[in-house]
Design an enzyme around this catalytic site. Sequence first.
Site, PDB file in Angstrom:
ATOM      1  CD  GLU A   1       0.517  15.831   1.717  1.00 49.37           C
ATOM      2  OE1 GLU A   1      -0.167  15.312   0.820  1.00 49.37           O
ATOM      3  OE2 GLU A   1       0.054  16.130   2.816  1.00 49.37           O
ATOM      4  N   PRO A   2       5.542  15.071  -1.863  1.00 51.37           N
ATOM      5  CG  PRO A   2       7.795  15.545  -2.240  1.00 51.37           C
ATOM      6  CD  PRO A   2       6.598  16.014  -1.480  1.00 51.37           C
TER       7      PRO A   2
ATOM      8  N   GLY B   1       2.001  14.204  -6.052  1.00 50.50           N
ATOM      9  CA  GLY B   1       1.495  13.765  -7.346  1.00 50.50           C
ATOM     10  C   GLY B   1       2.361  14.147  -8.519  1.00 50.50           C
TER      11      GLY B   1
ATOM     12  CB  CYS C   1      -1.615 -18.342 -11.596  1.00 50.26           C
ATOM     13  SG  CYS C   1      -0.497 -19.715 -11.748  1.00 50.26           S
TER      14      CYS C   1
ATOM     15  NE  ARG D   1       2.515   2.681 -10.428  1.00 49.69           N
ATOM     16  CZ  ARG D   1       2.845   3.171 -11.613  1.00 49.69           C
ATOM     17  NH1 ARG D   1       3.830   2.637 -12.310  1.00 49.69           N
ATOM     18  NH2 ARG D   1       2.192   4.201 -12.111  1.00 49.69           N
TER      19      ARG D   1
ATOM     20  CE1 TYR E   1      -3.653   2.666  -9.908  1.00 50.52           C
ATOM     21  CE2 TYR E   1      -1.292   2.325  -9.738  1.00 50.52           C
ATOM     22  CZ  TYR E   1      -2.509   2.604  -9.150  1.00 50.52           C
ATOM     23  OH  TYR E   1      -2.554   2.836  -7.820  1.00 50.52           O
TER      24      TYR E   1
HETATM   25  C1  LIG Z   1      -0.532   9.522  -2.654  1.00 54.88           C
HETATM   26  C2  LIG Z   1      -0.533  10.844  -2.030  1.00 54.88           C
HETATM   27  C3  LIG Z   1       0.587  11.655  -2.113  1.00 54.88           C
HETATM   28  C4  LIG Z   1       1.802  11.301  -2.926  1.00 54.88           C
HETATM   29  O1  LIG Z   1       1.499  11.106  -4.255  1.00 54.88           O
HETATM   30  P1  LIG Z   1       2.684  10.835  -5.290  1.00 54.88           P
HETATM   31  O2  LIG Z   1       1.982  10.659  -6.587  1.00 54.88           O
HETATM   32  O3  LIG Z   1       3.352   9.589  -4.858  1.00 54.88           O
HETATM   33  O4  LIG Z   1       3.577  12.001  -5.229  1.00 54.88           O
HETATM   34  C5  LIG Z   1       0.575  12.853  -1.419  1.00 54.88           C
HETATM   35  N1  LIG Z   1      -0.496  13.228  -0.696  1.00 54.88           N
HETATM   36  C6  LIG Z   1      -1.593  12.460  -0.608  1.00 54.88           C
HETATM   37  C7  LIG Z   1      -2.727  12.916   0.206  1.00 54.88           C
HETATM   38  C8  LIG Z   1      -1.657  11.256  -1.263  1.00 54.88           C
HETATM   39  O5  LIG Z   1      -2.753  10.516  -1.180  1.00 54.88           O
END
Ligand SMILES: *Cc1c(COP(=O)(O)O)cnc(C)c1O
Length: 420
Positions: A280-281, A238, A350, A319, A323
């Site tokens: 987890e990037p 995130g 469209c 996006r 968003y």
């Molecule tokens: C989407 C997600 C990520 C990655 O998020 P980013 O905003 O792309 O870094 C990591 N872990 C989980 C569980 C996610 O759902």
Amino acid sequence: MENLQIGGVSCRKLADEFGTPLNVYDENRIKYQARSAVSGFSSQQFDTEVVYASKAFSSAALFRMLGEEGIGFDVVSGGELYGVMKAGGDMSKVYFHGNNKSDEEISMALEAGVGYFVVDNVMEAGRLVEIAEKKQRETRALLRINPGISAHTHEYIMTAAPDSKFGIHIRDRKHIEEVIQKLSRSRYVKHSGFHSHIGSQIVEAESFEKALETMIGFLAELKADLGLDNMELSIGGGFGIRYLDTDKPVELGDMCARMIAAAERFTAEKNVSISKLITEPGRSMVGEAGYTVYTVGDMKTSGDKNYLFVDGGMSDNIRPALYDAEYTAVLADKADQTPEMTYCVAGKNCESGDVLIKQIRLPKAESGDLLVMKATGAYGYSMASNYNRLGRPAVVFAADGNSRLIIRRETYEDQYKLEV
Ligand SMILES: *Cc1c(COP(=O)(O)O)cnc(C)c1O
């Protein structure tokens, strides 16, 4: 006339060779992100692992490159898992996420030998244990906890609200313990820890430090109450990126280093140990490395707006419509000219909402100019559709003056090949 380059290749050359709309990645930029994450995210006190959230952009070429940097893969579906398998990814470093994995997906992942399941709920824990027993396949499980932290981000991508669809809320001890019990009775599924993910496009480090404090506090409670210790902890992804020149995110490598420091501090303070910290990037690995090259078509004024139309739109980047995401862009051949016009950049889908940039100052554009949107590398191609039967763009990697096609453009034939 200055011409914008990506990875040392001029956008004009890329457009001539591969056509537009075109997704181009600066390969060295991805490598830089990968390396700074891996080097920032290391500790003397516990193991660490950087895992790429493959939903941000999935391609075999990317998976191989990240695999070589020692990075694992987070997948959310059988389809994403299949992509990593096809690319020859190391299955022991695969984390299988998702809040509603099917029995078929669980079986597939067990047979593939994925290292970790990130279990979302009690029912899934039951099904995972049962299927692993039947198949006699071993794996490890992290339980996804909703830490109840709301980070500053757009509502649609905030996952930690108390009524989120993801995970089990940190105060819902009844269901957390049910999962722990189910897993502890399994001979094949080892409950190795917990997971949390607080949202996306979070630019400040404090939110992640807060999440770590909360999760490590939670581990300390479990140690006191249930005797669990030395668990693995995933803090999710995130990390925000720079979409606009005014965005000021913490760099990925610095963010990783700050998370390690926070984890070391909070484990010491709360007298609990962890065996491994995982991050987890997704977006931050590929977002700023990616560009979309469009060809400018017609222009017109409508009311008080100067519309500039491009040859793609919400079908290759949803996006802005989904968003209200904001992007910036340049005219590739006029990057050194002073802006004199205000345009609304719209696509050819469209939908009135098919606007890529609501307002942007640019030099005077002409039909045939190349408009290059920046930081489109994450959740652009992976969320693309062929709405209006526009084909998905081709994807190119560029580095050191060379370019190579990694995903070819979707043809009309491709689009209709599923019809029976
Ligand atoms: C989407 C997600 C990520 C990655 O998020 P980013 O905003 O792309 O870094 C990591 N872990 C989980 C569980 C996610 O759902």
